[in-house]
Every structure is written in C-alpha cells, then in structure tokens.
Design an enzyme around this catalytic site. Structure first.
Site, PDB file in Angstrom:
ATOM      1  N   HIS A 361       0.770  -1.267  -0.053  1.00 15.09           N
ATOM      2  CA  HIS A 361      -0.002   0.046   0.111  1.00 15.09           C
ATOM      3  C   HIS A 361       0.938   1.328  -0.011  1.00 15.09           C
ATOM      4  O   HIS A 361       0.203   2.276  -0.082  1.00 15.09           O
ATOM      5  CB  HIS A 361      -0.864  -0.162   1.227  1.00 15.09           C
ATOM      6  CG  HIS A 361      -2.328   0.623   0.995  1.00 15.09           C
ATOM      7  ND1 HIS A 361      -2.405   1.675  -0.021  1.00 15.09           N
ATOM      8  CD2 HIS A 361      -3.599   0.180   1.460  1.00 15.09           C
ATOM      9  CE1 HIS A 361      -3.808   1.899   0.077  1.00 15.09           C
ATOM     10  NE2 HIS A 361      -4.493   1.044   0.861  1.00 15.09           N
ATOM     11  N   ARG A 362       2.082   1.242   0.250  1.00 11.52           N
ATOM     12  CA  ARG A 362       3.071   2.339   0.149  1.00 11.52           C
ATOM     13  C   ARG A 362       3.201   2.836  -1.353  1.00 11.52           C
ATOM     14  O   ARG A 362       3.541   4.020  -1.584  1.00 11.52           O
ATOM     15  CB  ARG A 362       4.484   1.930   0.688  1.00 11.52           C
ATOM     16  CG  ARG A 362       4.317   1.676   2.072  1.00 11.52           C
ATOM     17  CD  ARG A 362       5.962   1.386   2.577  1.00 11.52           C
ATOM     18  NE  ARG A 362       6.187  -0.028   1.883  1.00 11.52           N
ATOM     19  CZ  ARG A 362       7.352  -0.580   2.113  1.00 11.52           C
ATOM     20  NH1 ARG A 362       8.268  -0.092   2.929  1.00 11.52           N
ATOM     21  NH2 ARG A 362       7.651  -1.630   1.616  1.00 11.52           N
TER      22      ARG A 362
END
Length: 388
Positions: A361-362
């Site tokens: 999700h980064r």
C-alpha cells in the site's frame, strides 16, 4: 527445591521425590533446547540445572534417565521407577455391562480385552467411544512395557523426531518474507474470472498447433504481463532505502516454483513481448533448472511481479506474501465448476477462478489494484486479445 544430599535415614526410606545435590541445583529456562520435553518438565519441577548433565538421547539431548544417573552420581536420590502397584493402572474385573458405551466401543473392548470400567468416557452424555477403548488398550500396553523395562510410561511415549537445521536458502527465504510482511503494508483484492474461454482456446491451440503444449499457468503469465503494461503502476519495484519507485517498461514475471532447496522464483523476462509458445518453453526450462538447483542468479533475482499458483494442489484461494522489492503478487487457486446464467438467461456451468492480488500500500493504492484486476479479468475472459 529439595535441599542438598539426603541423610542416611532418608536414603533408607523409599523416596517419593528427587533429592537434588547442591551441585545440580538451579532453575532451567523453559526454552532450553538441549533436553527432551519430559526431562525439561522434570528439571523445572525439581529445580535441576541441566547444563551440567551430559545428554545421551537423540542428537545429544538430556533425557529423564540422564537426570536420574547424574543425581545418583552426585549422591542424591531419585524416586523408584513407575513400576510400583500404586503407580500402575490396575485392570478392573467388575461387571461393565452398565457402563454407558457405544455398540462399536463394546465390540472393540471385547476384541482387545478391555474392561469398560477402565476407559475414560469422552463421548456424548458421558459414553465410552471406540477411541476411548483403543486409548485404554494403548495405555495398558505401555504400562506393561514400562514394567518389563523398569522405566516410566512417559519415557516410552517420548516423541520420535529429528531436528533439522535450516538450510542457507531457507534462511534467506524466511528473512526476506519476514521483512516483507513486517515492512510492507499488505492489502488484498480478490476477483473471480470465468475461465471457460481460456480453457477452450488452450485446448484448441494444443490440438491444432504442432509442438505446443500450453498450460493454464502459461496463459496466466501472458495475461498478467499484458495487464501490467496496461496498468504500469503495478509493474514497479519499491526502493525502500532511497524511498523511490522503480517503473519498468517491460513485464518480468517471477513464477514461484517449489524446489528441493525451498521456494524459488525464476523469471520470464519481457513476457509481454513473448508469444505463448515462447513463454511455455521458457517456463518449462526454468522449472527444470529450479528443481535441479542449476539456476544462475540472473534467472531468479529481480522481476517486476510474481505469480504464485497453488491450483494444481486443489487450493481454492489463498493470500500470498509480496516478494520484495516488488510491489505486488498474484495468488492463483484452482478453478471451480459453478452454475450460473448464460447470455440468454439459461442455466450454464462455468469454470470460475479466484485470483487474489496482494499489494504494497506504500506504492499501490486500492483503485490502482482494482484497475489491474479488471484488466487481467478482461484478458482472461477474452484470451484472443493475447494473440495480437
């Protein structure tokens, strides 16, 4: 803990517990790995220092018998072996006809010579089951063997296992995946795909094109590579040290392969530019090398995306851990036959495949992951697009 060396008077009586000399006294941590489980429990109970006792068990582990010998050698005392009348379960001779038991349990008890009064009931409403009878027979057999050998039942029940150290490859795999799980905020999206068109095209190509033997995995690789080119935000690596995203113009697909050394991911480089025939041949060659442990580093290091397929094992769906520094991995299960509605409203049977994308999700947001899955679904449900 029992204090130092026993007196002459205490030696003359039958000891009911250990008398531990000061030289062997000392608590043992619960994570002590050099002893059997029974020996460790005894050491904790009697406050015995195992570090001063030589082990004679499997792989040099300290056993209960080693503790007994060390205590005696140091001048202490140990309990009598578990062969005394009070410590052995005596077989009952009473009438067991009123004992609540299943019909199967009664038949097995008669065959094994077990009195139902000796069985511990674990069935519904306190009934003795077949398993209870078999457990009782096993218990009496162990006690008889222990009496004959002058040892304890627990010593005979010592688990038989071998401690195998981690290989260097397994250590690296563990370290990389642990770092991925800890550092990468995983999130997952799942999509179901109708696989009928893929199955039909695969069957047709294998039948009509000489020398072609495509697998579903080959076609998945091609479809994934096409989806990565269409949605390039997923075709990336994350450079954690420099906090940068590495974007790639071609799809280098890592394929998880089970090898004797552990999980390894050989890479089909530039899969988006290769035909299904080329992908199929390369996957077979890489898989053979992986299982023979002859891959060179360039064949398994890198990659922009990973496919992990457990469908051949009958797994319907699962979550996969991202292969760093990649930003996503696709978990592929087995196709399931389901009833559904056809184009004209009729009931039809379809092959439905569950695909789960794990993303970092980064660098990959939910909407981006959803767009990638939509593109992949389109390529798989219209596989003729993979041929142009």
């Amino acid at each position: 803990p029992v204090a130092a060396v026993a007196t002459a008077a205490s030696r003359s009586a039958k000891p009911q517990s250990y008398s531990i000399p000061a030289a062997l006294s000392g608590s043992t941590p619960e994570d002590f790995e050099g002893a059997t489980s029974h020996a460790l429990r005894l050491a904790l109970k009697e406050n015995i220092d195992l570090s001063g006792i030589d082990g004679t068990g499997r792989l040099g582990r300290v056993t209960v018998e080693d503790i007994d010998s060390a205590v005696r050698a140091a001048g202490g005392t140990v309990p009598e072996p578990v062969t005394r009348r009070g410590e052995v379960h005596l077989k009952s001779t009473g009438d067991d006809s009123t004992v609540l038991a299943t019909p199967v349990a009664r038949r097995v008890a008669a065959e094994l010579g077990v009195n139902l009064l000796d069985a511990r009931p674990t069935g519904r409403h306190g009934r003795v089951t077949k398993e209870d009878v078999e457990d009782t027979a096993r218990r009496f057999k162990l006690e008889a063997e222990a009496q004959a050998l002058g040892t304890s039942v627990s010593a005979l029940e010592e688990p038989d296992f071998e401690s195998v150290p981690l290989s260097s490859v397994r250590k690296v795999i563990g370290q990389r995946l642990q770092a991925s799980k800890l550092n990468s905020p995983h999130f997952r999206v799942t999509s179901e795909v109708n696989l009928d068109a893929v199955l039909e095209m695969r069957s047709s190509l294998n039948e009509k094109v000489p020398g072609v033997h495509l697998s579903i995995n080959d076609m998945l690789i091609k479809a994934v590579s096409a989806a990565l080119i269409e949605v390039p935000g997923v075709n990336v690596q994350f450079d954690e040290a420099n906090q940068t995203i590495l974007e790639f113009s071609h799809a280098d697909i890592s394929v998880a392969v089970d090898s004797p050394a552990g999980l390894i991911t050989p890479i089909v480089r530039g899969a988006d530019k290769k035909s299904l025939r080329e992908i199929s041949a390369e996957v077979k060659e890489l898989a053979t090398k992986a299982k023979a442990n002859t891959l060179v580093p360039d064949e398994f290091q890198g990659g922009t995306f990973t496919i992990s397929n457990l469908g051949m094992f009958g797994v319907s769906s699962f979550d996969a851990i991202i292969n760093p520094p990649q930003a996503a991995i696709l978990a592929v299960g087995a196709a399931q036959r389901r009833l559904g509605l056809g184009a004209g409203g009729e009931i039809v049977e379809n092959s439905i495949l569950a695909l789960t994308l794990s993303s970092d999700h980064r660098v990959v947001d939910g909407a981006l992951a959803a767009r990638f899955m939509a593109a992949l679904k389109r390529f798989l449900e219209s596989p003729e697009l993979l041929l142009v």
